[in-house]
Write an enzyme that holds these catalytic residues in place. Structure first.
Site, short mmCIF file in Angstrom:
data_model
loop_
_atom_site.label_atom_id
_atom_site.label_comp_id
_atom_site.label_asym_id
_atom_site.label_seq_id
_atom_site.Cartn_x
_atom_site.Cartn_y
_atom_site.Cartn_z
N GLU A 195 0.83 -1.20 0.00
CA GLU A 195 0.00 0.00 0.00
C GLU A 195 0.88 1.26 0.00
O GLU A 195 0.62 2.22 -0.75
CB GLU A 195 -0.90 -0.03 1.24
N SER A 261 3.33 -20.32 -0.73
CA SER A 261 3.06 -21.71 -0.40
C SER A 261 2.38 -22.42 -1.57
O SER A 261 1.83 -21.78 -2.47
CB SER A 261 2.15 -21.79 0.83
N ASP A 333 -6.00 -8.72 1.62
CA ASP A 333 -5.63 -7.35 1.97
C ASP A 333 -6.13 -7.09 3.39
O ASP A 333 -7.26 -6.63 3.59
CB ASP A 333 -6.23 -6.36 0.98
N ASP A 336 -4.66 -1.71 6.40
CA ASP A 336 -4.86 -0.40 5.77
C ASP A 336 -4.09 0.64 6.55
O ASP A 336 -4.13 0.68 7.79
CB ASP A 336 -6.35 -0.01 5.75
#
Length: 825
Positions: A195, A261, A333, A336
């Site tokens: 981000e 992975s 995600d 933030d």
């Protein structure tokens, strides 16, 4: 003269004798901390005798009468082998590294204090269920029992590192295990770094070029294997079937290393032997010893065996007689960054939707070896902890009069992830495994399951609930005072993607895109893989039915789909161009290299020169494409990105603009840049590996760097504690060997599958597993690296729950008896 010579000889002899004695005494002290696996101990904290049987590979098989005693013995066994590693992980979570390492770790300690992970972990003990509390408490008692024995019997401080870096070993607490879990949550996310990086790039590039550099995943979602002609039926996708720092001690990873992975599973009807199959290999940064530790526990629900992490009472990856489970990182995600506005009239306040509000503040003292303590002022907003501008280069994107805060799903004192994993270990079928996953908080994972009757993949972990009108959709920092840019809790577990017994009979994940849903339920805009999944799909198509061997073959596959796809695109105007150049000239080298690459099948084999030529070309190509536009920021995009390079050479949305060198008057084409960067790469390789490129070997540059994070930096000692192995694979192969892509050794393999497991429910005792070093963390133990060579060669060791097989060829049996009972042996 003769007398002087005699005295000199005597002094020299005395020095030699003293040196030998010093080495001998030092060796004796150091080897005192190698545990005796055949010893018997009376210990407090267990109710009945417990056996720890170390099989021929030093894997502990633990047998007790109740679960608490078994978890106690696991703590005891892990402390015997990995006490230094465990205490180092604990210190990291506490933010107390500087007490023993000095100011060089202050930045890590500062971050950990600001995130407050240890206190959150301690507070979350109260929300665990009773069996988890019992496991954590019993495990802590087992660790402390070994620490007491070390101190009582003067067993060399428990590990060689304690002589150099610590004078006291604090007793283990149940919260310590929860704190190590928090540490893993931090290690397995890179959302915040991405981000911030996107915001930095957006400040110097137009939106179209940012999209090139950090593209959305162009793939269609893949989870269950899709329909391939008449090979097998089409897949049924269903989401609701079930209601920073560069120090080796830092838990913060660059985005490229934030967890990766592989996992795949086959249902009984797609398995040759008629039993479900499951393969799993998580990818983390390499260390010596490995982060992974193999163990078998005989619980009242039955035996479980697989990979643990020292410091936690969990078989995190493995199987029981009824169920196998593996994990892959989803790349959710889950973080933030918010830009918080400070009150210009009162710097102790920040702006909220309801107006100005006081920061929550706390003082924290960091003690530093050799220096005066540093007092930190920790601050929190409603969105999360405040991070200083010096961390992650936040200052470059934070306006004056503002600070940055972090929202992250792991920043909760209601984290029941430990309870979820304890329940998973005791689950008997897929339904119970999925139910256990409902308590999982972070880091979000894809849980791959296989029982005797079927297979499933269930995403587990909290999906943050963002407003559909969020200004950046979580992709860049947002104003922390706007309601639409704040989180509103998390979505229910029923919204986590789920795939159960697809018609195709095959499930797989390589961190690739698994769903295609609109924001805010899209999971992420940045999935971890667009390349390995393509090779996996090819391998799955090659077999009508799967076997344990075909799953192992896929785990060990080193063919690069990326190389096979990119080379024809990049070199299309360079193949076989012009007459043969005079030998020894750059053009002649280029022609020879292109000829070799044209005949290469993309296998990143350690014994071949082509992988080295290809990897160097891509590295220099990426650098040539971005350096002029990005300047100093280019170092953060140094790793070749296949999707970016493909966009450039296909001129997707005008991406070929990257090929023109901004500072030059000539307009360079992509063919020009491809040719120049190949010449750059060949000159680099010539200077480093000699003039005969047929003698170059990928393995000379691509070595698995399994370094001891502490002793590995000490002169001379690093030769004994660091493990370096020539190895096949690369950044984008299924057998992943991710390179550093920077520094003096850019092709060093620093991140990959430290654990591999393949479980076959047609014959469970034929299941196999391996870790990349050995079970012991003691450099003088023969078990420090004894599994490493097997791992390098792609070999495995048996994975059996049969007690008789554990006893066969055992390297020792440790008997623990409760205080007051007569010890065995």
């Amino acid at each position: 003269m003769l007398t002087a010579f005699r005295w000199a000889l005597r002094i020299f002899t005395a020095l030699i004798v003293l040196s030998v004695l010093a080495v001998g005494v030092g060796y004796w002290f150091l080897t005192r901390s190698i545990p005796d696996y055949n010893a018997s101990y009376k210990v407090a904290g267990i109710t009945k005798p417990v056996e720890i049987i170390r099989n021929a590979n030093d894997v502990p098989h633990i047998f007790g009468k109740d679960d608490a005693d078994v978890f106690y013995a696991l703590g005891f066994a892990q402390a015997q082998d990995r006490l230094w590693q465990m205490t180092l992980l604990r210190r990291t979570a506490e933010g107390r590294l500087s007490e023993i390492f000095g100011p060089k770790t202050l930045k890590i300690d500062s971050l950990m204090r600001r995130l407050d992970l240890y206190n959150l972990a301690a507070a979350s003990f109260s929300v665990q269920d009773q069996q988890t509390k019992t496991a954590l408490t019993a495990y802590a008692r087992g660790v402390n029992a070994w620490i007491d024995i070390v101190n009582r019997d003067a067993l060399g401080r428990g590990a060689p590192e304690f002589f150099l870096f610590s004078n006291k070993i604090a007793t283990w607490q149940p919260s310590d295990s929860l704190a190590i879990l928090k540490l893993m949550q931090l290690k397995l996310t890179g959302a915040m770094q991405r981000e911030i990086l996107r915001a930095r790039a957006s400040l110097i590039l137009p939106p179209a070029r940012v999209k090139d550099l950090m593209p959305d995943d162009p793939m269609k979602p893949v989870a269950a294997l899709p329909d391939y002609a008449s090979l097998f039926p089409g897949v049924k996708k269903n989401y609701a079937e079930v209601k920073f720092p560069t120090s080796p001690l830092s838990p913060v990873q660059a985005p490229a290393f934030a967890g990766a992975s592989n996992a795949w599973a086959a249902a009984p009807n797609r398995a040759a032997a008629g039993g479900s199959l499951l393969a799993n290999d998580p990818h983390l940064d390499f260390t010596a010893p490995s982060l992974w530790y193999l163990a078998r526990l005989q619980l009242t629900e039955g035996g479980v065996i697989g990979a643990t992490i020292p410091g936690m009472p969990l078989v995190l990856l493995g199987r029981s007689k009824d169920l196998g489970w593996g994990l892959t990182t989803t790349y959710l995600d889950d973080q933030d960054v918010h830009i918080e506005k400070i009150n210009p009239d009162n710097p102790r306040q920040y702006l909220t939707p309801q107006g100005w509000k006081d920061f929550r503040t706390q003082r924290s003292i960091v003690r530093i070896k050799g220096q005066a303590p540093v007092t930190l002022t920790l601050r929190w907003t409603e969105n999360g902890p405040v991070l200083p501008g010096s961390d992650f280069d936040l200052a470059s994107i934070t306006p004056a009069g503002h600070v940055a805060s972090l929202s992250w799903t792991a920043l909760t004192d209601k984290d029941t992830t430990m309870t979820a994993m304890i329940r998973l270990m005791k689950a008997h079928d897929i339904a119970q495994g999925i139910k256990a996953g409902s308590l999982f908080v972070a880091p979000a994972q894809n849980l791959m399951l296989a029982d005797k009757h079927g297979i499933a993949m269930q995403m587990i972990g909290w999906i943050p609930k963002r407003d559909p009108n969020n200004d950046t959709q979580g992709r860049m920092p947002t104003p922390g005072w706007l309601p639409r840019d704040r989180w509103d809790g998390h979505f229910p577990y029923s919204d986590d993607p789920s795939f159960i017994n697809p018609a195709s009979g095959i499930l797989g994940n390589t961190n690739n895109k698994i769903v295609d849903r609109p924001f805010p339920l899209n999971i992420t805009f940045h999935w971890g893989d667009t390349q390995r999944i393509q090779r996996w799909l090819t391998l799955m198509k090659d077999h009508q039915v799967q076997t344990r061997e075909s799953f192992i073959e896929a785990q060990l596959d080193t063919v690069s789909f990326t190389a096979r796809a990119l080379l024809p695109l990049i070199a299309k105007n360079l193949w076989y161009q012009g007459e043969d150049a005079p030998p020894g000239t750059p053009k002649a080298m280029r022609q020879e290299a292109l000829k070799m690459l044209a005949e290469w099948n993309g296998d990143m084999n350690e014994h071949m020169p082509e992988p080295l030529i290809y990897a160097a070309w891509m590295l220099f190509l990426q650098k040539r494409l971005i350096s002029d536009e990005l300047g100093p920021l280019a170092k953060d995009f140094a790793r070749p990105d296949p999707v970016f390079i493909e966009r450039v050479f296909r001129n997707t949305d005008g991406a070929a603009a990257w090929c023109d060198i901004v500072q030059s008057t000539k307009k360079e084409t992509c063919t020009d840049i491809a040719r120049i960067s190949l010449d750059d790469a060949l000159l680099y390789l010539k200077n480093r590996y000699g003039t005969d490129m047929k003698n170059w070997r990928w393995g000379d540059a691509h070595q698995a760097a399994q370094d001891n994070p502490v002793l590995g930096k000490v002169p001379i000692l690093h030769y004994f504690v660091n493990l370096r192995q020539s190895i096949s694979g690369g950044d984008n192969t299924l057998n992943r060997g991710e390179t550093s892509a920077s520094g003096p050794d850019p092709f060093l393999d620093v991140h990959g599958p430290g654990y591999r497991g393949v479980y076959d429910f047609a014959d469970p005792d034929s299941s196999v597993f391996i870790i990349s070093t050995g079970e012991s963390g003691h450099p003088l133990s023969r078990h420090y690296d004894d599994l490493g060579e097997l791992w390098r060669r792609g070999e495995y060791i048996p994975m059996s729950l049969d007690p008789a097989l554990a006893r066969a060829g055992a390297v020792g049996i440790t008997h623990l008896t409760p205080t007051g009972a007569k010890p065995k042996g």
